[in-house]
Design a protein around this motif. Structure first.
Motif, mmCIF file in Angstrom:
data_model
loop_
_atom_site.group_PDB
_atom_site.id
_atom_site.type_symbol
_atom_site.label_atom_id
_atom_site.label_comp_id
_atom_site.label_asym_id
_atom_site.label_seq_id
_atom_site.Cartn_x
_atom_site.Cartn_y
_atom_site.Cartn_z
ATOM 1 N N ASP A 1 0.831 -1.205 0.000
ATOM 2 C CA ASP A 1 0.000 0.000 0.000
ATOM 3 C C ASP A 1 0.867 1.258 0.000
ATOM 4 O O ASP A 1 0.588 2.231 -0.714
ATOM 5 N N ALA A 2 1.927 1.242 0.826
ATOM 6 C CA ALA A 2 2.813 2.407 0.904
ATOM 7 C C ALA A 2 3.470 2.686 -0.446
ATOM 8 O O ALA A 2 3.553 3.844 -0.880
ATOM 9 N N GLU A 3 3.904 1.648 -1.128
ATOM 10 C CA GLU A 3 4.543 1.843 -2.423
ATOM 11 C C GLU A 3 3.553 2.386 -3.449
ATOM 12 O O GLU A 3 3.906 3.239 -4.279
ATOM 13 N N ALA A 4 2.317 1.904 -3.397
ATOM 14 C CA ALA A 4 1.302 2.396 -4.333
ATOM 15 C C ALA A 4 1.018 3.873 -4.095
ATOM 16 O O ALA A 4 0.880 4.657 -5.045
ATOM 17 N N ILE A 5 0.957 4.263 -2.838
ATOM 18 C CA ILE A 5 0.700 5.671 -2.508
ATOM 19 C C ILE A 5 1.871 6.543 -2.931
ATOM 20 O O ILE A 5 1.689 7.615 -3.525
ATOM 21 N N GLY B 1 -2.389 -3.134 -2.179
ATOM 22 C CA GLY B 1 -1.441 -2.583 -3.135
ATOM 23 C C GLY B 1 -2.066 -1.780 -4.253
ATOM 24 O O GLY B 1 -1.357 -1.336 -5.166
ATOM 25 N N ASP B 2 -3.390 -1.560 -4.209
ATOM 26 C CA ASP B 2 -4.081 -0.785 -5.237
ATOM 27 C C ASP B 2 -4.623 0.518 -4.651
ATOM 28 O O ASP B 2 -5.103 0.543 -3.506
ATOM 29 N N ILE B 3 -4.562 1.589 -5.443
ATOM 30 C CA ILE B 3 -5.156 2.859 -5.042
ATOM 31 C C ILE B 3 -6.652 2.787 -5.325
ATOM 32 O O ILE B 3 -7.073 2.618 -6.471
ATOM 33 N N VAL B 4 -7.443 2.912 -4.292
ATOM 34 C CA VAL B 4 -8.895 2.829 -4.410
ATOM 35 C C VAL B 4 -9.504 4.219 -4.577
ATOM 36 O O VAL B 4 -10.521 4.381 -5.259
#
Length: 427
Positions: free
Chosen positions: A57-61, A84-87
């Protein structure tokens, strides 16, 4: 306008589905050089790790946060990630409202989003002139307009002159007819935009005579929304100071009017139309009784927590009033109240404390939550005794919500939904 109507975001889905949600509310572009941006992202990554946000999640953000999405400096961003996805990813053309929020939990935090959204009211700006107009449909706090329309009217004759002789009166009438025709065309465009997009205010600039012609050519619905600005913003060398001041003053008064309307409605019928305080508001939310919820934004600094429930009635003070809705998740009280309000289709209005630039923030206790109710209920109007719990949505008429019955043993005490006189042993 519903608090959940935010540019296509499915807030009901976000808030009703338990999961592992990562929420980050932080600064957007700040006008720094590239090296400073990289340093800020490294620091944010450390804070996300400390808050328990998973690496994916952190990497996606971090992959999307530095992107240039057209925001000015300062600005703010609100992002939600899962697996891991930006919602969700929202940017705001103003600095953060309150502290940075970085959380990982069963439900996302949406208060920062709603606070910004509350200031993004839709307006229509009409800069009119003798030869036509420019119409701009905008969201306050957004840099780019939603829609821009140019009305190119007739160009000849535009300016009144004094040619002299017998033709002067006829020529002047011809000029006036051109102005009138052009403003009739502008008025039709204004009416179409009002019907399609429902702006809250229409700000009209231009010289006084042309403004008057336009107001004669728009419908009653649009006319009721008009704020005249005594400035010709299309003239050479003109600036938009007067327009900006009019927009700020009008929208501030409108927000004050919304706050007053909630308070007035809650005070009706000797306060039977309202619920005041955390306990009473929770009780009203549990019965889907809240029409509009007024919250002091200073509650975001409060450490009080409530239980967010995975099913209706969505919020509880403690396990004793969770009504078998599944395991409750402790959340900041303001987030839990907002979540329950949105899931029961209530409007949320924030009482903002925004001191002038350079002025200190007032140190004061936040106002208690206040709800205007959909129907009056004397059982949920104010102070609830400590330890007492409000009634369940299915509570029988006449039952005292301050003294709920205990049903630890259905064989001994009867099932809560058992009809009066029914034998509990004959199910």
């Amino acid at each position: 306008m519903s608090s959940t109507d935010i540019r296509g975001l499915d807030l009901h889905g976000l808030l009703s589905e338990p999961g592992a949600w990562s929420t980050v509310y932080t600064d957007g572009p700040q006008g720094e050089p590239p090296g400073a941006v990289e340093s800020r992202m490294r620091s944010l990554k450390d804070r996300m790790r400390d808050a328990g946000i998973p690496d994916d999640d952190a990497e996606a953000i971090l992959a999307v946060l530095p992107d240039d999405i057209g925001l000015p400096a300062p600005s703010a961003r609100w992002l939600v990630a899962r697996g891991g996805d930006i919602v969700a990813d929202e940017g705001f053309a103003s600095g953060r409202r309150g502290a940075e929020r970085i959380t990982h939990g069963t439900f996302p935090e949406v208060v920062p989003l709603l606070r910004h959204h509350g200031g993004e009211r839709r307006i229509l700006v009409v800069q009119t002139g003798r030869d036509g107009a420019e119409l701009s449909l905008e969201r306050l706090g957004r840099t780019d307009p939603e829609k821009v329309q140019h009305i190119e009217g007739e160009e000849h004759p535009i300016t009144k002159v004094s040619p002299g002789g017998w033709s002067q009166a006829r020529f002047q009438r011809s000029v006036e007819e051109v102005w009138q025709h052009n403003q009739s065309e502008v008025g039709e465009a204004v009416d179409r935009l009002v019907r399609a997009h429902r702006p809250e205010h229409i700000f009209v600039t231009g010289d006084a005579h042309v403004r008057g012609l336009l107001l004669e050519n728009i419908g009653a619905d649009a006319l009721a929304l008009v704020v005249e600005v005594d400035a010709d913003t299309r003239a050479d060398g003109a600036d938009d100071t007067a327009l900006v001041e009019a927009i700020d003053e009008t929208t501030a008064l409108a927000h004050g009017g919304r706050v007053s309307a909630v308070r007035d409605r809650a005070a009706e019928r000797d306060a039977e139309n309202g619920a005041s305080g955390v306990n009473a508001v929770v009780g009203a939310l549990q019965q889907a009784q809240v029409d509009t919820l007024l919250l002091d934004e200073r509650m975001t600094d409060d450490r009080q927590t409530l239980l967010a429930l995975p099913e209706a009635p969505w919020v509880a003070i403690g396990e004793a009033d969770a009504f078998d809705a599944g395991p409750g998740v402790p959340m900041p009280a303001v987030e839990a109240l907002v979540r329950a309000a949105l899931l029961t289709d209530a409007e949320v209005v924030f009482l903002e404390d925004e001191p002038a630039e350079g002025e200190p923030r007032e140190e004061a206790e936040p106002h208690p939550p206040l709800a205007a109710l959909r129907w009056p209920a004397a059982s949920i109007t104010g102070d609830v005794p400590d330890g007492a719990q409000p009634g369940h949505p299915s509570q029988a008429e006449g039952e005292d919500p301050a003294h709920p019955a205990s049903h630890d043993d259905p064989q001994e005490d009867g099932h809560p939904s058992q009809a009066e006189g029914e034998d509990p042993d004959r199910q």
